[in-house]
Design a protein around this motif. Structure first.
Motif, short mmCIF file in Angstrom:
data_model
loop_
_atom_site.label_atom_id
_atom_site.label_comp_id
_atom_site.label_asym_id
_atom_site.label_seq_id
_atom_site.Cartn_x
_atom_site.Cartn_y
_atom_site.Cartn_z
N ALA A 183 0.79 -0.99 0.33
CA ALA A 183 0.55 0.09 -0.15
C ALA A 183 1.29 1.12 -0.13
N ASN A 232 -6.00 3.16 -9.29
CA ASN A 232 -7.41 2.31 -8.48
C ASN A 232 -8.15 2.59 -6.89
N ALA A 246 -1.65 -7.41 -6.79
CA ALA A 246 -1.71 -6.86 -5.36
C ALA A 246 -1.47 -5.39 -5.44
N VAL A 296 -9.45 -2.45 -2.83
CA VAL A 296 -8.60 -1.53 -2.45
C VAL A 296 -9.36 -0.66 -1.77
N ARG A 340 -5.98 -5.63 1.65
CA ARG A 340 -5.40 -6.63 1.45
C ARG A 340 -5.46 -8.34 1.19
N GLN A 390 -7.46 1.06 2.37
CA GLN A 390 -7.23 1.76 1.82
C GLN A 390 -8.02 3.10 2.10
N VAL A 400 -5.64 -1.80 6.45
CA VAL A 400 -5.94 -2.03 5.22
C VAL A 400 -4.73 -3.48 5.06
N GLY A 443 -8.17 -8.39 -0.42
CA GLY A 443 -7.98 -8.15 -2.14
C GLY A 443 -8.74 -6.98 -2.66
N LEU A 468 -3.79 -3.23 -7.77
CA LEU A 468 -4.81 -3.25 -7.45
C LEU A 468 -4.97 -2.27 -6.39
N SER A 469 -3.81 -2.40 -5.50
CA SER A 469 -3.23 -1.04 -4.97
C SER A 469 -2.95 0.34 -5.56
#
Lengths: 173, 100
Positions: free
Chosen positions: A51, A138, A130, B56, B51, B59, B47, B54, A133-134
C-alpha cells in the motif's frame, strides 16, 4: 520471504517501543517525537502490505502535518511536567485485591485473543494481483466514484474543523 | 508474505498501548497522542484486512480516518489552548465545570 518477516519484526518493534515511550514518560515533547518514529514504522508496514499510497499519505499527513500541529501547541503552551497521580478512591476501595483482579482479567483476555487467533489459522495473503490493485489509479477511481459522497462530506468536515479551530483558539476580549 | 495474524496482533498491541495511555496519563496532549496511536492501530487493521480480501477499500477508509484525525487534532488542540488560557494546567481533573 524471510526478508519480509525480518522487516516486519523490525518495524513492529520500532512501532511498539516508540508507542510505549509516548505514554511512558512525562515530557510531551519527547512523546511527540517518538510518536513520529512510530508513524514512520507504520508507514514501513504499509509498504510491506503493498500500500505505497497509504504509506506516503501516512508520512505526509500524520508525521508531517498533524504532528507538526502537536509540536507547535506543545511549544506554544510551554507545557508543565505532569504532576504525579494522586491515589484514586477506586484504588483505595479495591486495594491490592482489585489490582490482582484486573491482572487476572487482562491475562484471561490476552489468552482469549491468542485462542481466537489460533482458531482462524495463519491467514496467508493471496500472491500476485496486489500491485495492480493498490495503484494510485485504482484508489483514485474508487475514491471519486464509489466513495464520492464521503469524499465531499470530508471536505465540508475539514472546512468546519478549520473554522471551529480558529474560533475556539481566538483570544476573547 | 507475512501472515495476516501478525498484523492483527501488532494492531491489538498498539491499540492496547493507546488505551493505556488514555487511562493513565494526566496531560491532555499526551491523551490526544494516545488517541492517535489507537487510530493508527485501527488503520493498520484496515489496510491489512483490505489487502487480505483483495479490495482497495481498506486504504480508502484509512484515507478518511486520517482526514478525520486531522480535523480532530485541529479542533482538539484549539480546545486545549483555550482551556490552558483559563487554568494554566493541562490536567483533565482541572476541567470539571462547564462554565467559569
Amino acid at each position: 520471504m524471510t526478508m519480509e518477516i525480518f522487516a516486519f519484526f523490525v518495524f513492529a518493534f520500532i512501532a511498539i517501543v516508540a508507542s510505549v515511550i509516548v505514554i511512558g514518560q512525562g515530557n510531551p515533547m519527547y512523546s511527540v517525537m517518538s510518536l513520529i518514529g512510530s508513524f514512520g514504522a507504520l508507514a514501513g508496514l504499509y509498504v510491506l502490505l503493498d500500500a505505497p499510497f497509504t504509506a506516503v499519505t501516512q508520512i505526509i499527513i500524520y508525521a508531517g502535518a498533524i504532528m507538526v500541529l502537536f509540536l507547535f501547541v506543545v511549544m506554544l503552551l510551554n507545557v508543565p511536567r505532569e504532576e504525579p497521580l494522586p491515589p484514586s478512591p477506586i484504588v483505595k476501595i479495591l486495594g491490592p485485591t482489585g489490582v490482582k483482579l484486573g491482572a487476572l482479567l487482562s491475562a484471561l483476555f490476552a489468552a482469549e485473543i491468542v485462542w481466537a487467533l489460533s482458531r482462524i489459522g495463519t491467514g496467508s495473503f493471496a500472491e500476485g494481483q496486489a500491485e495492480s490493485l493498490s495503484s494510485v489509479r485504482n484508489i483514485g477511481r474508487a475514491l471519486f466514484t464509489e466513495h464520492a459522497f464521503a469524499f465531499e462530506a470530508t471536505s465540508v468536515l475539514i472546512l468546519v474543523a478549520m473554522v471551529g479551530a480558529v474560533v475556539l483558539a481566538r483570544k476573547e476580549h | 508474505m507475512v501472515p495476516l495474524n501478525y498484523y492483527l496482533v501488532l494492531s491489538g498491541i498498539l491499540f492496547a498501548i493507546g488505551t493505556t495511555g488514555v487511562f493513565l496519563r494526566r496531560n491532555l496532549i499526551t491523551v490526544m497522542l494516545s488517541i492517535e496511536i489507537m487510530l493508527n492501530a485501527v488503520n493498520l487493521t484496515f489496510v491489512a484486512v483490505g489487502r487480505y480480501i483483495g479490495t482497495v477499500d481498506g486504504q480508502i477508509i484509512t484515507f478518511f480516518v486520517m482526514t478525520v484525525a486531522a480535523a480532530e487534532a485541529a479542533v482538539g488542540l484549539a480546545i486545549v489552548i483555550a482551556l490552558f488560557r483559563h487554568r494554566e494546567t493541562l490536567s483533565p481533573d482541572a476541567f470539571t465545570s462547564l462554565k467559569w
